[in-house]
Motif scaffolding. Structure first.
Motif, PDB file in Angstrom:
ATOM      1  N   PHE A 273       0.856  -1.184   0.000  1.00 32.44           N
ATOM      2  CA  PHE A 273       0.000   0.000   0.000  1.00 32.44           C
ATOM      3  C   PHE A 273       0.893   1.235   0.000  1.00 32.44           C
ATOM      4  O   PHE A 273       2.003   1.206   0.538  1.00 32.44           O
ATOM      5  CB  PHE A 273      -0.911   0.007   1.233  1.00 32.44           C
ATOM      6  N   THR A 274       0.394   2.312  -0.587  1.00 27.32           N
ATOM      7  CA  THR A 274       1.189   3.530  -0.674  1.00 27.32           C
ATOM      8  C   THR A 274       0.878   4.456   0.486  1.00 27.32           C
ATOM      9  O   THR A 274      -0.281   4.777   0.744  1.00 27.32           O
ATOM     10  CB  THR A 274       0.924   4.268  -2.001  1.00 27.32           C
ATOM     11  N   SER A 275       1.932   4.870   1.175  1.00 29.70           N
ATOM     12  CA  SER A 275       1.767   5.798   2.296  1.00 29.70           C
ATOM     13  C   SER A 275       1.780   7.232   1.770  1.00 29.70           C
ATOM     14  O   SER A 275       2.100   7.485   0.603  1.00 29.70           O
ATOM     15  CB  SER A 275       2.885   5.608   3.320  1.00 29.70           C
ATOM     16  N   VAL A 276       1.449   8.176   2.643  1.00 33.72           N
ATOM     17  CA  VAL A 276       1.380   9.575   2.214  1.00 33.72           C
ATOM     18  C   VAL A 276       2.745  10.127   1.819  1.00 33.72           C
ATOM     19  O   VAL A 276       2.821  11.133   1.104  1.00 33.72           O
ATOM     20  CB  VAL A 276       0.747  10.467   3.300  1.00 33.72           C
TER      21      VAL A 276
ATOM     22  N   MET B 262      -4.959  13.450   2.872  1.00 33.47           N
ATOM     23  CA  MET B 262      -4.309  12.578   3.845  1.00 33.47           C
ATOM     24  C   MET B 262      -2.898  13.065   4.146  1.00 33.47           C
ATOM     25  O   MET B 262      -2.472  13.085   5.302  1.00 33.47           O
ATOM     26  CB  MET B 262      -4.255  11.137   3.314  1.00 33.47           C
ATOM     27  N   SER B 263      -2.188  13.470   3.100  1.00 23.45           N
ATOM     28  CA  SER B 263      -0.818  13.950   3.279  1.00 23.45           C
ATOM     29  C   SER B 263      -0.792  15.205   4.142  1.00 23.45           C
ATOM     30  O   SER B 263       0.029  15.325   5.071  1.00 23.45           O
ATOM     31  CB  SER B 263      -0.189  14.242   1.912  1.00 23.45           C
ATOM     32  N   ARG B 264      -1.703  16.131   3.865  1.00 20.89           N
ATOM     33  CA  ARG B 264      -1.773  17.366   4.661  1.00 20.89           C
ATOM     34  C   ARG B 264      -2.125  17.048   6.116  1.00 20.89           C
ATOM     35  O   ARG B 264      -1.544  17.617   7.044  1.00 20.89           O
ATOM     36  CB  ARG B 264      -2.815  18.327   4.062  1.00 20.89           C
ATOM     37  N   TYR B 265      -3.067  16.116   6.291  1.00 21.98           N
ATOM     38  CA  TYR B 265      -3.517  15.761   7.634  1.00 21.98           C
ATOM     39  C   TYR B 265      -2.387  15.110   8.436  1.00 21.98           C
ATOM     40  O   TYR B 265      -2.171  15.429   9.608  1.00 21.98           O
ATOM     41  CB  TYR B 265      -4.716  14.821   7.543  1.00 21.98           C
ATOM     42  N   ALA B 266      -1.656  14.197   7.786  1.00 20.64           N
ATOM     43  CA  ALA B 266      -0.553  13.507   8.461  1.00 20.64           C
ATOM     44  C   ALA B 266       0.523  14.497   8.898  1.00 20.64           C
ATOM     45  O   ALA B 266       1.076  14.388  10.003  1.00 20.64           O
ATOM     46  CB  ALA B 266       0.042  12.453   7.541  1.00 20.64           C
ATOM     47  N   LYS B 267       0.813  15.477   8.050  1.00 21.17           N
ATOM     48  CA  LYS B 267       1.821  16.489   8.400  1.00 21.17           C
ATOM     49  C   LYS B 267       1.331  17.350   9.556  1.00 21.17           C
ATOM     50  O   LYS B 267       2.086  17.660  10.484  1.00 21.17           O
ATOM     51  CB  LYS B 267       2.123  17.364   7.177  1.00 21.17           C
ATOM     52  N   LYS B 268       0.067  17.735   9.504  1.00 23.67           N
ATOM     53  CA  LYS B 268      -0.503  18.564  10.560  1.00 23.67           C
ATOM     54  C   LYS B 268      -0.465  17.844  11.904  1.00 23.67           C
ATOM     55  O   LYS B 268      -0.182  18.456  12.943  1.00 23.67           O
ATOM     56  CB  LYS B 268      -1.938  18.938  10.206  1.00 23.67           C
TER      57      LYS B 268
ATOM     58  N   GLY C 223     -12.432  13.436  -2.220  1.00 20.91           N
ATOM     59  CA  GLY C 223     -12.773  14.612  -1.423  1.00 20.91           C
ATOM     60  C   GLY C 223     -11.964  14.709  -0.155  1.00 20.91           C
ATOM     61  O   GLY C 223     -10.739  14.810  -0.185  1.00 20.91           O
ATOM     62  N   ALA C 224     -12.672  14.614   0.980  1.00 18.06           N
ATOM     63  CA  ALA C 224     -12.048  14.851   2.287  1.00 18.06           C
ATOM     64  C   ALA C 224     -10.969  13.837   2.640  1.00 18.06           C
ATOM     65  O   ALA C 224     -10.097  14.118   3.464  1.00 18.06           O
ATOM     66  CB  ALA C 224     -13.118  14.844   3.370  1.00 18.06           C
ATOM     67  N   ASP C 225     -11.016  12.649   2.019  1.00 20.84           N
ATOM     68  CA  ASP C 225     -10.016  11.625   2.301  1.00 20.84           C
ATOM     69  C   ASP C 225      -9.178  11.304   1.064  1.00 20.84           C
ATOM     70  O   ASP C 225      -8.731  10.170   0.870  1.00 20.84           O
ATOM     71  CB  ASP C 225     -10.692  10.363   2.849  1.00 20.84           C
ATOM     72  N   SER C 226      -8.952  12.311   0.237  1.00 24.84           N
ATOM     73  CA  SER C 226      -8.071  12.137  -0.923  1.00 24.84           C
ATOM     74  C   SER C 226      -6.640  11.930  -0.432  1.00 24.84           C
ATOM     75  O   SER C 226      -6.308  12.232   0.728  1.00 24.84           O
ATOM     76  CB  SER C 226      -8.124  13.373  -1.825  1.00 24.84           C
ATOM     77  N   HIS C 227      -5.783  11.442  -1.302  1.00 24.62           N
ATOM     78  CA  HIS C 227      -4.385  11.233  -0.921  1.00 24.62           C
ATOM     79  C   HIS C 227      -3.719  12.557  -0.539  1.00 24.62           C
ATOM     80  O   HIS C 227      -2.899  12.603   0.383  1.00 24.62           O
ATOM     81  CB  HIS C 227      -3.632  10.541  -2.049  1.00 24.62           C
TER      82      HIS C 227
END
Length: 199
Positions: free
Chosen positions: A37-40, A108-114, A101-105
């Motif tokens: 699986f591809t991670s952010v 997800m990347s922005r959320y993980a960084k935040k 939408g809200a759970d696009s890759h």
């Protein structure tokens, strides 16, 4: 004819729900362990490669569920505790229906960084991993021991709607029991949160 079609639709829906409801049994091995699986951060991750000397923790989560948001401090504590105890950890986003939408890759990347995630945050684009685990909600956790056997599944704590009010840290206790060579008690708790948004 119309009644037959309606009955067929109802049967199909009930069968689908039944498949999703079959949660992984305690003692089961890691499902789809070698699938990539591809991670952010654009790395290819498998659950087996993420497992470390003392086991693996898989958390089904997302970006927008109110329960996930309320539990973010607990999630960060869990990431730190898993690392301290040499347990690999992967966070999985199986909200396939919201991938545009809200759970696009990108989201997800922005959320993980935040959030400062220091463990892989992977996209389960067709919710195949969620189906294999029988995961239904976010957040929901599955803890595997050093041999890759499931020893605990369910909630991180007893009050996910208000983590500050929690009195029982189910997951942390399960980790401690597992590392002490004892069976987690309880080994299963009810996950409370948002439903995973499958296609």
């Amino acid at each position: 004819m119309k009644k037959i079609k309606l009955l067929a639709t109802a049967i199909t829906l009930s069968l689908s729900t039944a498949v999703f409801a079959q949660s992984l049994e305690i003692g089961a091995g890691i499902p789809m362990g070698n699938d990539k699986f591809t991670s952010v951060d654009k790395k290819e991750v498998s659950l087996n490669s993420a497992k470390t000397a003392n086991g693996l923790l898989v958390m089904f989560s997302c970006n927008t569920c109110p329960y996930v948001i309320k539990s973010q401090e607990r999630t960060k504590e869990t990431i730190d505790y898993a690392k301290k105890m040499d347990i690999g950890m992967v966070i999985v986003n199986s909200n396939a229906a919201q991938r545009d939408g809200a759970d696009s890759h990108e989201a997800m990347s922005r959320y993980a960084k935040k959030q400062g995630y220091s463990v892989p945050y992977i996209g389960d684009d067709q919710a195949k991993l969620a189906d294999a685990f029988g995961a239904m909600r976010t957040p929901e956790v599955f803890l595997f021991d050093a041999t890759g056997k499931l020893v605990y599944k369910g909630a991180m704590e007893d009050s996910p709607a208000d983590p500050a009010a929690s009195k029982q840290m189910f997951l942390k206790n399960a980790i401690n029991n597992m590392l002490a060579g004892a069976a987690p008690d309880p080994s299963t708790t009810k996950s409370i949160g948002c439903t995973i948004k499958r296609l």
